[in-house]
Design an enzyme around this catalytic site. Structure first.
Site, mmCIF file in Angstrom:
data_model
loop_
_atom_site.group_PDB
_atom_site.id
_atom_site.type_symbol
_atom_site.label_atom_id
_atom_site.label_comp_id
_atom_site.label_asym_id
_atom_site.label_seq_id
_atom_site.Cartn_x
_atom_site.Cartn_y
_atom_site.Cartn_z
ATOM 1 C CD GLU A 143 -2.777 -1.447 2.345
ATOM 2 O OE1 GLU A 143 -2.778 -0.599 3.240
ATOM 3 O OE2 GLU A 143 -3.531 -2.439 2.342
ATOM 4 C CG ASP A 185 -1.501 -0.219 -3.120
ATOM 5 O OD1 ASP A 185 -2.486 -0.032 -2.374
ATOM 6 O OD2 ASP A 185 -0.550 0.589 -3.191
ATOM 7 C CD GLU A 253 -4.406 -7.967 1.387
ATOM 8 O OE1 GLU A 253 -5.303 -7.268 1.886
ATOM 9 O OE2 GLU A 253 -3.196 -7.707 1.518
#
Ligand code: 9MR
Length: 350
Positions: A143, A185, A253
């Protein structure tokens, strides 16, 4: 017939079904690895790659400078080795879940750039070398981009500028030259500006000879995610392979919330309409993943959590009941699970 009551450990295996195309995984916590637990049975049946949801983040691995706590990560590594399950390391450098001492200098002043980079290198080389050969992929950087494009103005950036990014990759590569090193990210699928920044950043790093192994697409999605835009942005990022054919994308994710991010709705019930929208979304997504896998671009898809019951999305951005995964409450697999499985082309009957 697809058994609508099948539990995750009895249902057909996603890992087996997709094995020829991509690895299927989940984020777990070490208490899920107890061999007697239902979670462990689900893991062994459904997944062949795992990520620790929280326990391998810097705040847990090095809460105080020089004081490393490896017990849980060691347990995770041993579980992977004993069961032939590949492991992801999450994450080495992040603005979240990082102890403040990294950024503190003498007498209340901020750390200097040299101080910060040296602490970063020590953290990375200590952790990565300990698990050399045991962790397949590292989320080296997590991120570091802004949704609006450009680099996030985190403490890392404010003190070290862009330099911490290549330095982190170099330190990880030195500690394990065979590990795949990713930059990871979120919202890359929904923000063109963010996807463009990712492309130009990775292009620049590759040109500088920095060992970037790929891009991690977190893919925290919702029923409202625009899949056309998602495909367009992912394709842009995938095109980085023209600079380095070894580069890979990993979905790191994955989950699909039934709420919009700013939704203030009370707990939603799982209605037939929601179920239908959820099935359509997951089917279209996995169709895209199989396309990318067949092109050699994507080789890993990891869900963020084991089941709806334990998903972080029940508590974020507000506390509300959510249903984002293919394994529901009570470990029952959902109709969308079978839709996805059918895309693998070799479904066995439950
Ligand atoms: O799922 C994790 C949750 O339990 C933690 O409270 C949270 C802390 O920031 O981190 C969550 O995991 C995040 C991951 O490490 C990075 N991408 C976003 C994930 C969801 O917030």
């Amino acid at each position: 017939m697809n058994d609508p009551n099948a539990l995750a450990w009895d249902a057909p295996s996603l890992a087996e079904a997709f094995g020829a195309r991509f690895r299927v995984g989940a984020a777990v916590n070490t208490w899920n690895l107890d061999p007697e637990s239902p979670a462990c049975a689900a893991i062994l049946r459904q997944f062949h790659i795992l990520t620790l949801e929280n326990e391998s983040k810097p705040i847990n691995l090095q809460p105080e400078e020089g004081h490393f706590v490896f017990e849980k990560f060691d347990r995770f590594a041993a579980f992977g080795q004993a069961n032939g399950i590949a492991l992801r390391g999450h994450t080495l450098v992040w603005h979240g879940q990082v102890p403040m001492w990294f950024f503190e200098g003498e007498n209340g002043a901020p750390a200097t750039k040299d101080q910060l980079l040296s602490r970063m290198r020590t953290h990375i080389s200590t952790v990565v070398s300990r698990y050399r050969g045991k962790i397949a992929t590292w989320d080296v950087l997590n991120e570091v981009l802004r949704d609006e494009g450009g680099l996030r103005e985190s403490r890392w950036y404010k003190i070290a500028g862009r330099d911490y990014i290549p330095e982190a990759f170099l330190a990880a590569h030195e500690a394990d030259p065979d590990a795949r090193l990713l930059i990871n990210d979120y919202n890359l699928e929904s923000s063109e500006a963010k996807a463009d920044t990712m492309v130009s950043l990775v292009e620049g790093l590759l040109r500088e000879g920095i060992p970037v192994g790929g891009v991690g697409l977190q893919m925290h999605l919702s029923l409202y995610t625009d899949l056309e835009l998602l495909k367009k942005n992912v394709r842009k990022i995938a095109a980085l392979r023209k600079l380095d054919s070894a580069l890979r994308l990993e979905v790191t994710e994955l989950d699909v919330s039934c709420y919009r991010f700013d939704d203030t709705a009370e707990d939603l019930d799982w209605t037939p309409a929601l179920e239908e929208a959820f099935r359509t979304k997951y089917t279209e997504l996995f169709r895209f993943y199989t396309e990318l896998a067949d092109e050699g671009t994507l080789d890993t898809v990891v869900f963020w959590g084991l089941s709806d019951a334990v998903s972080w999305l029940n508590g974020f951005p507000r506390r509300h009941k959510n249903y984002p995964l293919l394994i529901g409450r009570g470990w029952r697999v959902k109709p969308a699970f079978y839709d996805v499985l059918a895309l693998a082309g070799n479904t066995e009957e439950a």
